[in-house]
Design a protein around this motif. Sequence first.
Motif, short mmCIF file in Angstrom:
data_model
loop_
_atom_site.label_atom_id
_atom_site.label_comp_id
_atom_site.label_asym_id
_atom_site.label_seq_id
_atom_site.Cartn_x
_atom_site.Cartn_y
_atom_site.Cartn_z
N UNK A 32 2.70 2.08 -3.05
CA UNK A 32 2.89 1.50 -4.39
C UNK A 32 4.02 2.23 -5.09
N UNK A 33 3.94 3.57 -5.06
CA UNK A 33 4.94 4.37 -5.75
C UNK A 33 6.33 4.14 -5.15
N UNK A 89 7.80 0.60 -6.10
CA UNK A 89 8.21 0.48 -7.50
C UNK A 89 9.50 1.25 -7.73
N UNK A 90 9.58 2.46 -7.15
CA UNK A 90 10.78 3.28 -7.38
C UNK A 90 11.99 2.72 -6.63
N UNK A 108 12.57 -0.43 -6.04
CA UNK A 108 13.05 -1.56 -6.84
C UNK A 108 13.89 -1.06 -8.02
N UNK A 109 13.41 0.00 -8.69
CA UNK A 109 14.10 0.51 -9.86
C UNK A 109 15.41 1.21 -9.54
N UNK A 110 15.59 1.60 -8.27
CA UNK A 110 16.75 2.41 -7.92
C UNK A 110 18.01 1.59 -7.74
N UNK A 157 1.51 -3.34 -7.11
CA UNK A 157 2.95 -3.18 -6.88
C UNK A 157 3.73 -4.20 -7.71
N UNK A 158 3.20 -5.42 -7.77
CA UNK A 158 3.84 -6.47 -8.57
C UNK A 158 5.11 -6.98 -7.94
N UNK A 159 6.07 -7.35 -8.78
CA UNK A 159 7.32 -7.98 -8.34
C UNK A 159 8.08 -7.15 -7.30
N UNK A 160 7.90 -5.84 -7.34
CA UNK A 160 8.70 -4.97 -6.47
C UNK A 160 8.48 -5.27 -4.99
#
Lengths: 334, 382
Positions: free
Chosen positions: B224-225, B228-229, B231-233, B254-257
């Motif tokens: 999960x972590x 998410x990270x 996607x954000x990167x 996790x959602x959209x990522x």
Amino acid sequence: MPMSMSARCSTDRPGGCKPPGQLGRRFLMSLVLLMEQALNGLQFGIMLFLMAAGLTLIFGVMGLINLAHGSLYMVGAFAAAAVAGWSGSFLLALVASLAAAALAGTLIELLVIRRLYDRGHLDQVLATFALILIFSESTRWVFGSFPLYLQVPAALAGPITLPGGIQYPVYRLLIIAVGLAVAAGLFLLISRTRIGIRIRAGENDREMIAALGVDISRLYTLVFALGAALAGLAGALVGAIQSVQVGMGEPVLILALVVIVIGGIGSIKGALVGALLVGLTDTLGGFLLPVLFGAFLEPSAAASVGSALASMLIYILMAGVLIFRPTGLYGAGT
Amino acid sequence: MKLKSLILAASMAAMASGAFAAAHGGKVKVGMITTLSGGGAGLGIDVRDGFMLALKMAGADNVEVVIEDDQRKPDIAVQLSDRMIQSDKVDVLTGIIWSNLAMAVVPAATAQGKFYLSPNAGPSALAGKGCSPLYFNVAWQNDNLHEAAGAYANDAGFGKTFILAPNYPAGKDALTGFKRFYKGELAGELFTKLGQKDYASEIAQIRASGADSVFFFLPGGMGIAFLKQYKGSGVDLPLVGPAFSFDQGILQAVGDAALGVKNTSQWNKDIDNPANQAFVEGFQAEYGRLPSLYASQGFDTANLLLSAMEKADITDAAAFQAALEAAEFDSVRGDFAFASNHHPIQDIYVREVIKEGDVFTNKIIGTALEDYSNAYVDECKM
């Protein structure tokens, strides 16, 4: 020059032969990578500071080892996830995390912790360990066994390009900013306000400030709630980029304990310096050691040995600090 | 005196008839040791729910299940299995999620003559030299889904993959499994800390490595972590991994990522066969949520057991083993058979994460490995 180039090509691994222009670019790339890793270490350290600040305050003022600090971190994250899911607002979620953790902190201080101040550390460890179990199972009871959803708000998602061509997630920069702001706020609180004076006095001599007419039990509850709120905020901030699940607080608790031992128990300044040291050592060590071993081992073995050693690095750091300064970097001494 | 001996005789008779019923009524007592509290509880709960659903749907009243929580601790799992074997007198053990717990329990249980049906953990040690006639794995050998990911990476034309997994036995098996099938070059290879939640450093290295794709095995909260990270990167290289990071239980967190990410699995809810449809509908009706991979494994484990109970009595170990080996049950995966080392021969699919209404779930988009068993068949001599 052409001679040396061709020699390099023949001895290098396949695919490793690069024209000089590209070598220069690769050097620049690794410099950017190193800068990015330093930022990552800084961000990790700041997050640890939010946890360690509360822990060190509570230990410094009340002499209490609070193992349930990680549970307050979890409470903050779950409160944030619940409120974000219900309202859709991340700001509201952060407020909720502060409020929920402070409330939980106040409650356990009044009901349980208060009875432990005069007891030995062993009793404190036992009771606060029981609190971890109670918090974990009641969180599962309320929220279920599956991880919750908490996302970085859309406005802060994605990377930003920093000077020097470093691409860095906006949200992580925000964590650094919030952490620095909290650190500054805490310094002001401790050094400039009446409450701060009382906290410092409490660290020095508990009986004396009680004798001087300060309501010590209210001060204790306040300090505990403040520490809890900081842990809750850390949980919410980090929960958005990691995972919100039962048991998320304990690994962070262990690191926070390492931080306050390095920084010196009871010192906010020590917590900040210790947290940054641990954050940078852990991140840069985890990145550089496998590279270092890669110079003389095959990649798979280097990755394995390097990461094994990297995970010990902060404990080696702690041992090193304790050899030269047994009370930690900013410890009060004996 | 007379009364006393009468009572004694009566109770002896009752005990004897009880024993008689146990031996010939075909009743089987199952001991389920699984993780129901702590960080990995979602997996154990799904296995348990899938298993119990299968018994309920089959109307099986001749199976008694004792369920205990191992808290994901090997020592507790060992205590539980000792107690179940010695005082509960179970015939069959099942339920363990984690390989390290399985290694602590399974060899001792099979040495005491108990059948063990694994609904999840499939460490290589139990598939190769340490295999046992009484040990059956109904899920997969640990390497399988990673091998399938390697095969998929070839099909997708990846030539420079960056691979990472946690630094523990299953993580090392994962990278070995991936490399066993993957033919391209590696852009980098990393072992992360087990339980690590911050992947900024790893993602920075992926960005700098010039990779064209990323393979990762990070089960549970680690995945999960990471997602998410990632996607954000802003790194947008294609990701591939085993199903564990994309399962029903964690996708919502996790959602959209996770959208669009390819992952390998031996099961999905859209596999088109009557057994699977009945399972997916039954699970939703019973528990109000979509079933996961783990639930499907628990469901198949119970149905395998029931199929063997129809053909043989548990007191005749050789016959019961043969009945299990035949694996004549309707698996939710479709075709299912056991290889000679008692691990499945099955298709492993490539899935893609999609969004159905508000719910994140998976859809099968291809097959990575067909009728594949595992790499350890030849090492197992039983």
